[in-house]
Design an enzyme around this catalytic site. Structure first.
Site, PDB file in Angstrom:
ATOM      1  N   GLU A 143       0.837  -1.204   0.000  1.00  0.00           N
ATOM      2  CA  GLU A 143       0.000   0.000   0.000  1.00  0.00           C
ATOM      3  C   GLU A 143       0.870   1.251   0.000  1.00  0.00           C
ATOM      4  OE1 GLU A 143      -3.628   1.774   2.809  1.00  0.00           O
ATOM      5  OE2 GLU A 143      -2.978  -0.316   2.996  1.00  0.00           O
ATOM      6  N   GLU A 147      -3.368  10.334   2.747  1.00  0.00           N
ATOM      7  CA  GLU A 147      -4.545  10.335   3.614  1.00  0.00           C
ATOM      8  C   GLU A 147      -4.765  11.727   4.188  1.00  0.00           C
ATOM      9  OE1 GLU A 147      -5.405   6.098   5.425  1.00  0.00           O
ATOM     10  OE2 GLU A 147      -3.390   6.750   5.989  1.00  0.00           O
TER      11      GLU A 147
END
Length: 402
Positions: A143, A147
């Site tokens: 990943e 964010e």
């Protein structure tokens, strides 16, 4: 209702439900598409092949390029994005929405990137407990993250994970002007030996593969496997989340926020997505140019091959080892629907569509009575949470931003 069969490193899926979705549940059909984890499935081959990287520049004058994960069956030539939740279009932009009481929306590319550059022009959502994410996420849970915590609009967080190992010390912040009010271009330049995160063309962070080497395991804990681009909005501050997650998200979510009062949902806005594919590693066994497959459960780049294997399932009863399985006469339409709906949401490029029959996503219904936001793919901080509020009915053209 039958309890879900869960899967992880110690509990592989059974032959009857061979595919481990990205949310750790076993099934067939949509479970075997995007997000299907070969490490935890009955066999590595249980997961369907992954559509290979395609260069593309995507804008959103309408929602024709999106297909619900309850319809998509793996034909990436017919749809560019797969979603779960409540995407909307407004003024030529994509709205990633989170209605009152829901667990939001996840939108994923139907094709995978195996090293490349991705640029997303967007505005984040806002508000305590509201989390916006733009990530690259692989089926073995490598990943690369951007964010946005809605309680801090002057900061964006960068992060990475290797095979789903939750190392909270990999996060670094970048300061910038208001992420809700201003358009910014967020970029991930994913090379074989480094990753760069940039805002508006300015590099904010560089991670070198050599710096991720773990001498004990002899492994580079560096994202290295084919990944989908995912955009999401989710409630990090959901009351049922872990206290640490709620604190990270800036506090418990306010379901009576300014945006929910005005529009019925929190939202992030995406103007465009650009994908540039890089060449795969030179050592890769390439026997075609159509799809990626895993050879074993190692989950490293060395276990990936490029093939001409098809990516399309014949039905929701098919899997990677039986791509042509048709729905049996005895299977009710409701159980077929349950299979696709419970699959790993759009995060799982999973999903479902009749091959060649694109859904325009022009109708958006009310949030499901129950829904789950789980770790990974835009929900990486959230753990498993459940919302039971039926939420607000969304109808395109009603309450849209302009």
């Amino acid at each position: 209702a039958l309890a879900a069969i869960t899967c992880d490193a110690d509990n592989l899926c059974p032959e009857s439900a061979p595919c481990c979705s990205q949310y750790g549940e076993c099934g067939i059909g949509a479970y075997c598409l995007g997000g299907c984890n070969p490490k935890f499935s009955y066999q590595v081959e249980s997961c369907a092949p992954q559509p290979i990287c395609v260069d593309g520049s995507y804008t959103f004058p309408n929602l024709d390029s999106l297909e619900s994960n309850t319809k998509y069956l793996g034909d990436s030539s017919q749809t560019e994005f797969v979603y779960s939740g409540y995407p909307l279009e407004s003024d030529g932009n994509l709205l990633v929405t989170m209605p009152n009481g829901s667990v939001g929306t996840v939108i994923a590319t139907s094709t995978y990137v195996w090293y490349g550059k991705v640029d997303v022009v967007m505005k984040s959502s806002r508000g305590q407990g509201v989390v916006t994410a733009f990530i690259l996420f692989s089926d073995v849970q490598d990943e690369i993250d951007w964010e946005f915590v809605g309680a801090d609009l002057g900061t964006v967080q960068t992060n990475f994970y290797y095979q789903g190992i939750l190392d909270w010390f990999n996060s670094q912040n970048i300061s910038l002007a208001d992420t809700f009010a201003n358009w910014h271009t967020y970029s991930v330049d994913w090379q074989q030996d480094y990753i760069q995160w940039s805002v508006d063309g300015q590099v904010g962070r560089t991670l070198y593969k050599n710096d991720t080497y773990n001498a004990t395991s002899g492994v580079y804990k560096f994202p290295q496997t084919p990944s989908r681009v995912q955009l999401s909005l989710w409630p990090g501050g959901l009351a049922s989340n872990a206290p640490g997650t709620i604190a990270w998200a800036g506090g418990e979510i306010n379901w009576d926020s300014e945006d929910i009062q005005q529009y019925g949902y929190d939202y992030a806005i995406v103007k465009s997505v650009d994908v540039q594919c890089y060449s795969p590693p030179a050592f890769v066994n390439q026997n075609g140019g159509k799809s990626y497959r895993y050879l074993n459960r190692n989950g490293t780049q060395e276990s990936v091959v490029i093939t001409d294997d098809d990516t399309v399932l014949a039905s929701f009863e098919a899997s990677g080892t039986d791509m042509n399985a048709e729905i049996s006469v005895s299977t009710s339409s409701s159980s077929s629907s349950d299979t696709s709906t419970n699959a790993s949401t759009t995060s799982s490029s999973s999903s479902t569509s009749t091959s060649g029959n694109r859904s325009s996503a022009s109708s958006v219904t009310s949030p499901a009575t129950t829904a789950t936001a789980t770790a990974g793919s835009g929900f990486s901080q959230g753990g498993s949470t459940t919302s039971t509020n039926a939420g607000t009915v969304l109808t395109p053209g009603s309450g849209l931003l302009v």
